[in-house]
Design a protein around this motif. Structure first.
Motif, PDB file in Angstrom:
ATOM      1  N   THR A   1     -55.921  33.144 111.920  1.00  0.00           N
ATOM      2  CA  THR A   1     -55.642  33.482 110.556  1.00  0.00           C
ATOM      3  C   THR A   1     -56.812  32.234 109.668  1.00  0.00           C
ATOM      4  OG1 THR A   1     -53.092  33.710 110.867  1.00  0.00           O
ATOM      5  CG2 THR A   1     -53.636  32.951 108.777  1.00  0.00           C
ATOM      6  N   PRO A   2     -57.032  33.355 108.858  1.00  0.00           N
ATOM      7  CA  PRO A   2     -57.882  32.163 107.438  1.00  0.00           C
ATOM      8  C   PRO A   2     -57.132  30.787 107.154  1.00  0.00           C
ATOM      9  CG  PRO A   2     -58.055  34.614 106.731  1.00  0.00           C
ATOM     10  CD  PRO A   2     -57.340  34.864 107.860  1.00  0.00           C
ATOM     11  N   GLY A   3     -58.064  30.008 107.877  1.00  0.00           N
ATOM     12  CA  GLY A   3     -57.912  28.969 106.620  1.00  0.00           C
ATOM     13  C   GLY A   3     -57.187  27.575 107.695  1.00  0.00           C
ATOM     14  N   GLU A   4     -56.789  28.180 109.770  1.00  0.00           N
ATOM     15  CA  GLU A   4     -56.182  27.898 110.784  1.00  0.00           C
ATOM     16  C   GLU A   4     -56.363  28.417 112.022  1.00  0.00           C
ATOM     17  OE1 GLU A   4     -52.404  25.683 110.076  1.00  0.00           O
ATOM     18  OE2 GLU A   4     -51.476  27.153 111.127  1.00  0.00           O
ATOM     19  N   THR A   5     -56.482  28.116 112.962  1.00  0.00           N
ATOM     20  CA  THR A   5     -56.754  28.601 113.901  1.00  0.00           C
ATOM     21  C   THR A   5     -55.598  27.974 115.010  1.00  0.00           C
ATOM     22  OG1 THR A   5     -58.736  29.280 114.146  1.00  0.00           O
ATOM     23  CG2 THR A   5     -58.104  29.231 116.174  1.00  0.00           C
ATOM     24  N   ARG A   6     -54.745  28.770 115.509  1.00  0.00           N
ATOM     25  CA  ARG A   6     -53.430  27.953 116.356  1.00  0.00           C
ATOM     26  C   ARG A   6     -53.669  28.512 117.714  1.00  0.00           C
ATOM     27  NH1 ARG A   6     -47.362  27.509 113.211  1.00  0.00           N
ATOM     28  NH2 ARG A   6     -48.044  26.564 111.926  1.00  0.00           N
TER      29      ARG A   6
ATOM     30  N   LEU B   1     -49.093  37.696 105.986  1.00  0.00           N
ATOM     31  CA  LEU B   1     -49.685  38.945 105.598  1.00  0.00           C
ATOM     32  C   LEU B   1     -50.194  39.645 106.006  1.00  0.00           C
ATOM     33  CD1 LEU B   1     -49.992  40.606 102.844  1.00  0.00           C
ATOM     34  CD2 LEU B   1     -51.599  38.875 102.582  1.00  0.00           C
ATOM     35  N   ARG B   2     -50.657  38.934 107.239  1.00  0.00           N
ATOM     36  CA  ARG B   2     -52.294  38.858 108.056  1.00  0.00           C
ATOM     37  C   ARG B   2     -51.605  39.739 109.069  1.00  0.00           C
ATOM     38  NH1 ARG B   2     -54.131  36.845 113.016  1.00  0.00           N
ATOM     39  NH2 ARG B   2     -55.798  37.647 113.833  1.00  0.00           N
ATOM     40  N   ARG B   3     -50.004  39.745 109.339  1.00  0.00           N
ATOM     41  CA  ARG B   3     -49.088  40.139 110.930  1.00  0.00           C
ATOM     42  C   ARG B   3     -48.595  42.009 109.733  1.00  0.00           C
ATOM     43  NH1 ARG B   3     -44.921  42.009 112.789  1.00  0.00           N
ATOM     44  NH2 ARG B   3     -43.701  41.154 114.455  1.00  0.00           N
TER      45      ARG B   3
ATOM     46  N   LEU C   1     -51.387  45.793 100.610  1.00  0.00           N
ATOM     47  CA  LEU C   1     -50.796  44.536 100.466  1.00  0.00           C
ATOM     48  C   LEU C   1     -50.491  43.205  99.904  1.00  0.00           C
ATOM     49  CD1 LEU C   1     -49.550  45.934 104.192  1.00  0.00           C
ATOM     50  CD2 LEU C   1     -48.449  45.923 102.043  1.00  0.00           C
ATOM     51  N   LEU C   2     -49.234  43.196  99.020  1.00  0.00           N
ATOM     52  CA  LEU C   2     -49.911  41.833  98.228  1.00  0.00           C
ATOM     53  C   LEU C   2     -48.652  40.703  99.184  1.00  0.00           C
ATOM     54  CD1 LEU C   2     -47.882  41.428  95.905  1.00  0.00           C
ATOM     55  CD2 LEU C   2     -50.073  42.946  95.139  1.00  0.00           C
ATOM     56  N   ILE C   3     -48.576  39.621  98.424  1.00  0.00           N
ATOM     57  CA  ILE C   3     -47.473  38.234  98.867  1.00  0.00           C
ATOM     58  C   ILE C   3     -47.715  37.917  96.821  1.00  0.00           C
ATOM     59  CG2 ILE C   3     -47.099  35.634  99.148  1.00  0.00           C
ATOM     60  CD1 ILE C   3     -48.462  36.442 101.914  1.00  0.00           C
ATOM     61  N   ARG C   4     -46.099  37.616  96.976  1.00  0.00           N
ATOM     62  CA  ARG C   4     -45.807  37.407  95.351  1.00  0.00           C
ATOM     63  C   ARG C   4     -45.355  35.641  95.555  1.00  0.00           C
ATOM     64  NH1 ARG C   4     -44.580  39.881  90.430  1.00  0.00           N
ATOM     65  NH2 ARG C   4     -45.083  42.053  91.698  1.00  0.00           N
ATOM     66  N   CYS C   5     -45.332  34.615  95.075  1.00  0.00           N
ATOM     67  CA  CYS C   5     -45.366  33.289  95.478  1.00  0.00           C
ATOM     68  C   CYS C   5     -45.625  32.722  94.766  1.00  0.00           C
ATOM     69  CB  CYS C   5     -46.108  33.520  97.376  1.00  0.00           C
ATOM     70  SG  CYS C   5     -48.152  33.296  96.203  1.00  0.00           S
ATOM     71  N   ALA C   6     -45.122  31.218  94.961  1.00  0.00           N
ATOM     72  CA  ALA C   6     -45.439  29.857  93.822  1.00  0.00           C
ATOM     73  C   ALA C   6     -46.595  29.733  93.340  1.00  0.00           C
ATOM     74  CB  ALA C   6     -43.955  28.952  93.966  1.00  0.00           C
ATOM     75  N   PRO C   7     -46.753  29.613  92.336  1.00  0.00           N
ATOM     76  CA  PRO C   7     -48.581  29.625  91.625  1.00  0.00           C
ATOM     77  C   PRO C   7     -48.898  28.415  92.844  1.00  0.00           C
ATOM     78  CG  PRO C   7     -46.803  29.692  89.845  1.00  0.00           C
ATOM     79  CD  PRO C   7     -46.334  29.761  91.410  1.00  0.00           C
TER      80      PRO C   7
ATOM     81  N   ALA D   1     -58.438  36.307 100.311  1.00  0.00           N
ATOM     82  CA  ALA D   1     -59.718  37.186  99.681  1.00  0.00           C
ATOM     83  C   ALA D   1     -60.099  38.001 101.255  1.00  0.00           C
ATOM     84  CB  ALA D   1     -59.982  36.373  99.270  1.00  0.00           C
ATOM     85  N   ARG D   2     -60.437  36.523 102.115  1.00  0.00           N
ATOM     86  CA  ARG D   2     -60.669  36.934 103.630  1.00  0.00           C
ATOM     87  C   ARG D   2     -60.757  37.996 103.871  1.00  0.00           C
ATOM     88  NH1 ARG D   2     -61.025  30.626 105.263  1.00  0.00           N
ATOM     89  NH2 ARG D   2     -61.729  31.528 107.007  1.00  0.00           N
ATOM     90  N   LEU D   3     -58.904  38.279 103.969  1.00  0.00           N
ATOM     91  CA  LEU D   3     -58.812  39.699 104.887  1.00  0.00           C
ATOM     92  C   LEU D   3     -58.856  41.075 104.673  1.00  0.00           C
ATOM     93  CD1 LEU D   3     -54.863  38.418 105.107  1.00  0.00           C
ATOM     94  CD2 LEU D   3     -56.678  37.474 106.666  1.00  0.00           C
ATOM     95  N   GLY D   4     -59.309  41.243 103.338  1.00  0.00           N
ATOM     96  CA  GLY D   4     -59.986  41.971 103.416  1.00  0.00           C
ATOM     97  C   GLY D   4     -59.615  43.054 101.731  1.00  0.00           C
ATOM     98  N   PRO D   5     -59.800  44.170 101.683  1.00  0.00           N
ATOM     99  CA  PRO D   5     -59.367  44.665  99.831  1.00  0.00           C
ATOM    100  C   PRO D   5     -57.974  45.449 100.485  1.00  0.00           C
ATOM    101  CG  PRO D   5     -61.434  45.927 101.536  1.00  0.00           C
ATOM    102  CD  PRO D   5     -61.223  44.664 101.400  1.00  0.00           C
TER     103      PRO D   5
END
Length: 347
Positions: free
Chosen positions: A15-20, A293-295, A306-312, A323-327
């Protein structure tokens, strides 16, 4: 790392930012591996660097070495070794940072030039291959679900294993790892045999959970019974911790307590994901939102966006990653949403 035996599955989530990576043996998670993009590469387990000795401390039987990281690492050495300030060495990380302590390294030989990284630590994918040679890593939705399940188990303190009739509590303090095996006798089963089975299963699960959490140091296990079967219990403990050749065992006490010393190697999972208050950090929450979101994007290929609404504060970190997941992916900051309450919606 020693490859595991038994029925093995390995999962890789990038996932962007982290690999598990997660390892499952016989239906239970044994390892959760996490690399974040912002982590210092020089202090990951197995990373090889050129370092410069900045301080020799005879009282600690070691030296502090600058390897180009944010802070020096510690190099233990035998009493007869001689190091001098300014000396260049080639070192490899043998223990990652934990609990306010910096990483520890082992000397490989002389070094040349400025402190710098020579060879990065093995990637998550390579580590999974070493755990399960020839086993192909599962990716996509299954991998996302697996690493989230492994995270939940790694952060839980209480565990029930109905088949053996035991509840297991496992906690880490500043001084030690405490494990309590609580046994509920089964009607019709011989009490002594029941205690033996409970202790064997309790030890097996304790070893698995300690490794899943990346814990080590002094481990104290409160076994079922009063220690009369100490030799058998000690033999069982040696078997379940056989993957760790440097483990040191003390005899089971007359109170039924078993003490084990395990070498530290990795940063504990809770220190990677949680803050000092015991809650997931804003970075952990933001990356988790991007993972969910990626899932959803993998599961729902029909929705145009698809978008995520979250705390600032979460949006500030999650935005560039999403943004790295695409448009099709988007992040919307909403001050009305509390931290940790972000959700996915169609747009």
């Amino acid at each position: 790392m020693t490859p595991l035996s038994g029925d093995l599955e390995v999962f890789l989530d990038e996932t962007p930012g982290e690999t598990r990576g997660a390892v499952m043996r016989d239906g239970r998670y044994t390892h959760l591996l996490i690399h974040r993009e912002g982590d210092c590469p020089q202090t990951r387990l197995g990373a090889r660097s050129v370092g410069r000795v900045t301080e020799v401390n005879p009282a600690l039987r070691g030296a502090f070495v600058d390897i180009g990281a944010d802070s020096p690492v510690f190099l233990p050495f035998p009493r007869n070794d001689r190091l001098t300030q300014g000396q260049r060495l080639e070192v490899v990380v043998t223990a990652e940072s934990r609990g306010g302590k910096g990483a520890a390294v082992r000397r490989l030989g002389p070094g040349e030039g400025a402190p710098r990284l020579l060879e990065p630590a093995p990637s998550i994918a390579l580590q999974l291959q070493s755990f399960a040679p020839g086993v192909e890593s599962v990716t996509g939705i299954e991998a996302i679900d697996a690493v989230l399940e492994a995270e939940d188990e790694a952060l839980s303190c209480a565990h029930a294993f109905a088949g053996a009739g035991i509840d297991l509590s496992i906690e880490r303090t500043r001084a030690l790892v405490a494990v309590d095996i609580d046994y509920a006798p089964t009607a019709g089963r011989d009490p002594k045999q029941g205690r033996a089975i409970a202790n064997r299963e309790g030890l097996r699960q304790a070893a698995r959970l300690i490794e899943l959490r990346n814990w080590a140091g002094l481990v104290v296990i409160d076994l079922v019974g009063d220690g009369q079967d100490g030799e058998a219990q000690l033999k069982a403990a040696r078997a379940v911790f056989a993957h760790e050749p440097q483990a040191v065992f003390a005899p089971v006490s007359r109170f039924g307590l078993l003490q084990i010393s395990l070498p530290w190697r990795r940063t504990p999972i809770e220190e990677l994901l949680l803050g000092a208050d015991g809650r997931r950090t804003v970075q952990t929450r933001a990356i988790s939102l991007v993972r969910h979101l990626r899932r959803q994007m993998l599961a729902d290929t029909a929705s145009p966006r698809l978008l995520i609404r979250c705390a600032p504060e979460e949006a500030a970190i999650a935005g560039p990653l999403a943004a790295r997941l695409g448009p099709r992916a988007g992040i919307l900051a909403d001050a009305a949403i509390a931290a940790g309450r972000g959700h996915i919606e169609e747009n």
